[in-house]
Design a protein around this motif. Structure first.
Motif, PDB file in Angstrom:
ATOM      1  N   GLY A  45       0.811  -1.202   0.000  1.00 37.99           N
ATOM      2  CA  GLY A  45       0.000   0.000   0.000  1.00 37.99           C
ATOM      3  C   GLY A  45       0.851   1.262   0.000  1.00 37.99           C
ATOM      4  N   ARG A  46       0.209   2.369   0.312  1.00 35.94           N
ATOM      5  CA  ARG A  46       0.913   3.648   0.377  1.00 35.94           C
ATOM      6  C   ARG A  46       0.172   4.505   1.383  1.00 35.94           C
ATOM      7  NH1 ARG A  46      -0.608   6.081  -5.509  1.00 35.94           N
ATOM      8  NH2 ARG A  46      -0.311   3.939  -6.129  1.00 35.94           N
ATOM      9  N   PRO A  47       0.830   5.532   1.910  1.00 35.87           N
ATOM     10  CA  PRO A  47       0.129   6.371   2.876  1.00 35.87           C
ATOM     11  C   PRO A  47      -1.041   7.079   2.201  1.00 35.87           C
ATOM     12  CG  PRO A  47       2.446   7.045   2.600  1.00 35.87           C
ATOM     13  CD  PRO A  47       2.170   6.004   1.588  1.00 35.87           C
ATOM     14  N   ILE A  48      -2.215   6.989   2.780  1.00 36.83           N
ATOM     15  CA  ILE A  48      -3.391   7.653   2.219  1.00 36.83           C
ATOM     16  C   ILE A  48      -3.783   8.770   3.172  1.00 36.83           C
ATOM     17  CG2 ILE A  48      -5.800   7.330   1.487  1.00 36.83           C
ATOM     18  CD1 ILE A  48      -4.218   5.588  -0.248  1.00 36.83           C
ATOM     19  N   GLY A  49      -3.397   9.995   2.856  1.00 43.61           N
ATOM     20  CA  GLY A  49      -3.743  11.136   3.700  1.00 43.61           C
ATOM     21  C   GLY A  49      -5.089  11.699   3.286  1.00 43.61           C
ATOM     22  N   SER A  50      -5.501  12.757   3.991  1.00 38.35           N
ATOM     23  CA  SER A  50      -6.839  13.295   3.733  1.00 38.35           C
ATOM     24  C   SER A  50      -6.950  13.910   2.339  1.00 38.35           C
ATOM     25  CB  SER A  50      -7.216  14.326   4.798  1.00 38.35           C
ATOM     26  OG  SER A  50      -6.297  15.390   4.766  1.00 38.35           O
ATOM     27  N   GLU A  51      -5.812  14.196   1.678  1.00 41.84           N
ATOM     28  CA  GLU A  51      -5.895  14.750   0.313  1.00 41.84           C
ATOM     29  C   GLU A  51      -6.474  13.721  -0.653  1.00 41.84           C
ATOM     30  OE1 GLU A  51      -3.178  14.016   1.883  1.00 41.84           O
ATOM     31  OE2 GLU A  51      -1.607  13.210   0.587  1.00 41.84           O
ATOM     32  N   TYR A  52      -6.558  12.458  -0.234  1.00 41.67           N
ATOM     33  CA  TYR A  52      -7.143  11.424  -1.099  1.00 41.67           C
ATOM     34  C   TYR A  52      -8.669  11.373  -1.009  1.00 41.67           C
ATOM     35  CZ  TYR A  52      -2.675   9.310  -2.387  1.00 41.67           C
ATOM     36  OH  TYR A  52      -1.422   9.081  -2.915  1.00 41.67           O
ATOM     37  N   TRP A  53      -9.253  11.904   0.069  1.00 40.11           N
ATOM     38  CA  TRP A  53     -10.691  11.717   0.210  1.00 40.11           C
ATOM     39  C   TRP A  53     -11.475  12.955   0.636  1.00 40.11           C
ATOM     40  CZ3 TRP A  53     -11.582  12.761   5.276  1.00 40.11           C
ATOM     41  CH2 TRP A  53     -10.567  12.449   6.181  1.00 40.11           C
ATOM     42  N   SER A  54     -10.769  14.026   1.048  1.00 37.52           N
ATOM     43  CA  SER A  54     -11.518  15.135   1.644  1.00 37.52           C
ATOM     44  C   SER A  54     -11.804  16.248   0.625  1.00 37.52           C
ATOM     45  CB  SER A  54     -10.710  15.660   2.840  1.00 37.52           C
ATOM     46  OG  SER A  54     -10.689  17.046   2.875  1.00 37.52           O
ATOM     47  N   THR A  55     -13.055  16.691   0.578  1.00 37.69           N
ATOM     48  CA  THR A  55     -13.427  17.783  -0.334  1.00 37.69           C
ATOM     49  C   THR A  55     -12.751  19.105   0.050  1.00 37.69           C
ATOM     50  OG1 THR A  55     -15.528  16.678  -0.670  1.00 37.69           O
ATOM     51  CG2 THR A  55     -15.383  18.929  -1.449  1.00 37.69           C
ATOM     52  N   PRO A  56     -12.703  19.484   1.335  1.00 40.60           N
ATOM     53  CA  PRO A  56     -11.963  20.712   1.676  1.00 40.60           C
ATOM     54  C   PRO A  56     -10.508  20.662   1.207  1.00 40.60           C
ATOM     55  CG  PRO A  56     -13.286  20.000   3.547  1.00 40.60           C
ATOM     56  CD  PRO A  56     -13.417  18.932   2.504  1.00 40.60           C
ATOM     57  N   ARG A  57      -9.889  19.492   1.271  1.00 36.79           N
ATOM     58  CA  ARG A  57      -8.501  19.385   0.785  1.00 36.79           C
ATOM     59  C   ARG A  57      -8.440  19.572  -0.722  1.00 36.79           C
ATOM     60  NH1 ARG A  57      -4.352  17.133   3.920  1.00 36.79           N
ATOM     61  NH2 ARG A  57      -3.069  17.989   2.254  1.00 36.79           N
ATOM     62  N   LYS A  58      -9.444  19.073  -1.424  1.00 34.07           N
ATOM     63  CA  LYS A  58      -9.486  19.257  -2.889  1.00 34.07           C
ATOM     64  C   LYS A  58      -9.606  20.755  -3.197  1.00 34.07           C
ATOM     65  CE  LYS A  58      -9.864  16.356  -5.724  1.00 34.07           C
ATOM     66  NZ  LYS A  58      -8.705  15.669  -6.339  1.00 34.07           N
ATOM     67  N   LEU A  59     -10.471  21.440  -2.452  1.00 33.06           N
ATOM     68  CA  LEU A  59     -10.664  22.879  -2.699  1.00 33.06           C
ATOM     69  C   LEU A  59      -9.386  23.664  -2.373  1.00 33.06           C
ATOM     70  CD1 LEU A  59     -14.311  23.123  -1.375  1.00 33.06           C
ATOM     71  CD2 LEU A  59     -13.614  23.523  -3.746  1.00 33.06           C
ATOM     72  N   GLN A  60      -8.701  23.248  -1.318  1.00 31.74           N
ATOM     73  CA  GLN A  60      -7.420  23.893  -0.967  1.00 31.74           C
ATOM     74  C   GLN A  60      -6.410  23.723  -2.089  1.00 31.74           C
ATOM     75  OE1 GLN A  60      -5.603  22.224   2.543  1.00 31.74           O
ATOM     76  NE2 GLN A  60      -7.193  23.098   3.854  1.00 31.74           N
ATOM     77  N   PHE A  61      -6.354  22.501  -2.602  1.00 31.78           N
ATOM     78  CA  PHE A  61      -5.443  22.210  -3.722  1.00 31.78           C
ATOM     79  C   PHE A  61      -5.806  23.084  -4.929  1.00 31.78           C
ATOM     80  CE2 PHE A  61      -4.907  19.960  -7.756  1.00 31.78           C
ATOM     81  CZ  PHE A  61      -3.541  19.719  -7.768  1.00 31.78           C
ATOM     82  N   MET A  62      -7.095  23.195  -5.194  1.00 32.96           N
ATOM     83  CA  MET A  62      -7.547  24.015  -6.334  1.00 32.96           C
ATOM     84  C   MET A  62      -7.143  25.478  -6.125  1.00 32.96           C
ATOM     85  SD  MET A  62     -11.273  22.196  -6.717  1.00 32.96           S
ATOM     86  CE  MET A  62     -12.041  23.421  -7.772  1.00 32.96           C
ATOM     87  N   ASP A  63      -7.353  25.985  -4.920  1.00 27.84           N
ATOM     88  CA  ASP A  63      -7.013  27.388  -4.645  1.00 27.84           C
ATOM     89  C   ASP A  63      -5.512  27.633  -4.793  1.00 27.84           C
ATOM     90  OD1 ASP A  63      -9.651  27.902  -4.199  1.00 27.84           O
ATOM     91  OD2 ASP A  63      -9.527  27.735  -2.020  1.00 27.84           O
ATOM     92  N   GLU A 104     -23.128  21.015  -3.281  1.00 27.44           N
ATOM     93  CA  GLU A 104     -22.697  21.900  -2.189  1.00 27.44           C
ATOM     94  C   GLU A 104     -21.506  22.779  -2.574  1.00 27.44           C
ATOM     95  OE1 GLU A 104     -22.064  19.061   0.950  1.00 27.44           O
ATOM     96  OE2 GLU A 104     -24.191  18.499   0.803  1.00 27.44           O
ATOM     97  N   SER A 105     -20.981  22.609  -3.777  1.00 21.58           N
ATOM     98  CA  SER A 105     -19.698  23.259  -4.089  1.00 21.58           C
ATOM     99  C   SER A 105     -19.846  24.596  -4.804  1.00 21.58           C
ATOM    100  CB  SER A 105     -18.856  22.343  -4.978  1.00 21.58           C
ATOM    101  OG  SER A 105     -19.379  22.368  -6.300  1.00 21.58           O
ATOM    102  N   ASP A 106     -21.067  25.048  -5.001  1.00 21.52           N
ATOM    103  CA  ASP A 106     -21.293  26.308  -5.695  1.00 21.52           C
ATOM    104  C   ASP A 106     -20.636  26.303  -7.082  1.00 21.52           C
ATOM    105  OD1 ASP A 106     -22.346  28.782  -5.977  1.00 21.52           O
ATOM    106  OD2 ASP A 106     -20.736  29.833  -4.910  1.00 21.52           O
TER     107      ASP A 106
END
Ligand code: URA
Ligand code: ZN
Length: 344
Positions: A45-63, A104-106
């Motif tokens: 396996g590999r480390p699966i952090g919250s950037e793999y599943w969290s929508t707020p993390r996706k939005l942070q990445f996008m910003d 919910e993402s506007d």
């Protein structure tokens, strides 16, 4: 990072998530690529952090990368490891959850749904449900289709329904081709990802085209991951091999490259010469920008906190800089807006 500010709107059409309900299923595995399962020399396996599943993390990445809109998709191995009945239940739940995130993402997030591919009947029902779900614009599919590749005739009724509903199939590799070692070295995931993935796409799409599917379903829309693998480069060879093969000559109405050029491609190729090859092959109207997030994160990050733009994303911005602004805008957002009907 001046590049980002000068670019205007950006849509990321290749960006993944393991939604929480899929994480629940995966948690006992934490294995993504096949060789993580088989090769004892690799860490399982590999480390699966919250950037793999969290929508707020996706939005942070996008910003962080000036991405206004993302079309998110479940990452490999999708539901391939489940039995048909389990896939049916999981797909319906995941698609509903994905649509709720879009709602919910506007309008910052759209999605590609997922299908219970081991049941074609249930997949046909699910694409009809997806068509009615808020924010979903197509489906993501692996190269094995329902388990027997994309040239499996059982897939034809599903492809016909997807064409009828005018949804896009985002085709993505997972299994890799030629990953068996030719020598003693262990190069980590470098070769499975750089070559195994891209050849997998190349072979699966070539086989699909050779069935003549696009003579039957000319409006079936495929978006090929990783700039079509190696197809833009190998299309001429594929054409010539068809013309010179007694079994294949005359079977298709057109040359393979005719159908290939009309498909859609992401621009996730990390290099100017590769992008040039893609754009020489297909039209600039057929290419859409992507990141492959959350994969290819910087290696020098502390505690899972990303403050600087990711090199992998910067590379996919930089390789477009030789283009004029009009073409860049097409790749960065206008094509996605048109093809995926994004209301931007
Ligand atoms: N690695 C994966 O497993 N999937 C991707 O999409 C990219 C890298
Ligand atoms: Zn990907």
């Amino acid at each position: 990072m001046t590049v980002y500010n000068s670019l205007g709107k950006v849509v990321d059409i290749h960006t993944h998530v393991y939604l929480p309900s899929l994480m629940d299923i995966l948690r006992n595995r934490l294995v993504i690529l096949p060789d993580e399962e088989q090769d004892e020399s690799l860490t399982k396996g590999r480390p699966i952090g919250s950037e793999y599943w969290s929508t707020p993390r996706k939005l942070q990445f996008m910003d962080l990368h000036n991405i206004q809109t993302s079309v998110i998709s479940t990452a490999n191995p999708w539901l391939d490891f489940l039995k048909a009945e389990e896939q049916i239940e999981a797909a319906t739940k995941l698609n509903k959850d994905l649509s709720d995130i879009c709602l919910e993402s506007d309008k910052r997030i759209y999605g590609f749904g997922i299908l219970p591919l081991y049941s074609i009947k249930a997949s046909i029902e699910e694409v009809n449900r997806i068509k009615g779900l808020f924010g979903l614009r197509g489906i993501i599919m692996g190269t094995h289709g329902a388990g027997k590749g994309l040239d499996d005739p059982n897939l034809i009724p599903l492809f016909a329904e997807i064409e009828r509903l005018d949804l896009v199939i985002f085709l993505h590799p997972h299994y890799g081709i030629g990953n068996d070692k030719f020598g003693p070295h262990d190069f980590g995931h470098t070769l499975p990802l750089a070559l195994g993935f891209t050849f997998e796409t190349t072979i699966a799409v070539s086989r699909l085209i050779l069935t003549g599917i696009f003579d039957k379903l000319p409006n079936l829309k495929f978006l090929l991951a990783h700039s079509g693998g190696t197809l833009p480069f190998l299309a001429g060879r594929l054409d010539s091999c068809v013309i010179h093969d007694p079994q294949m000559a005359g079977k298709l109405l057109e040359k393979p490259s005719f159908y290939l050029k009309k498909l859609y491609f992401d621009s996730v190729c990390y290099g100017e010469s590769s992008l040039k090859c893609l754009l020489n092959f297909t039209s600039v109207d057929n290419v859409m920008w992507g990141t492959d997030n959350p994969f290819f994160p910087p290696l020098d990050v502390q505690n899972d906190v990303y403050e600087k733009p990711w090199l992998s994303v910067v590379e996919n911005y930089d390789c477009m800089m030789y283009l004029d602004v009009a073409d860049r805008e097409k790749i960065l957002w206008k094509n996605a807006n048109r093809i995926l009907n994004l209301e931007l």
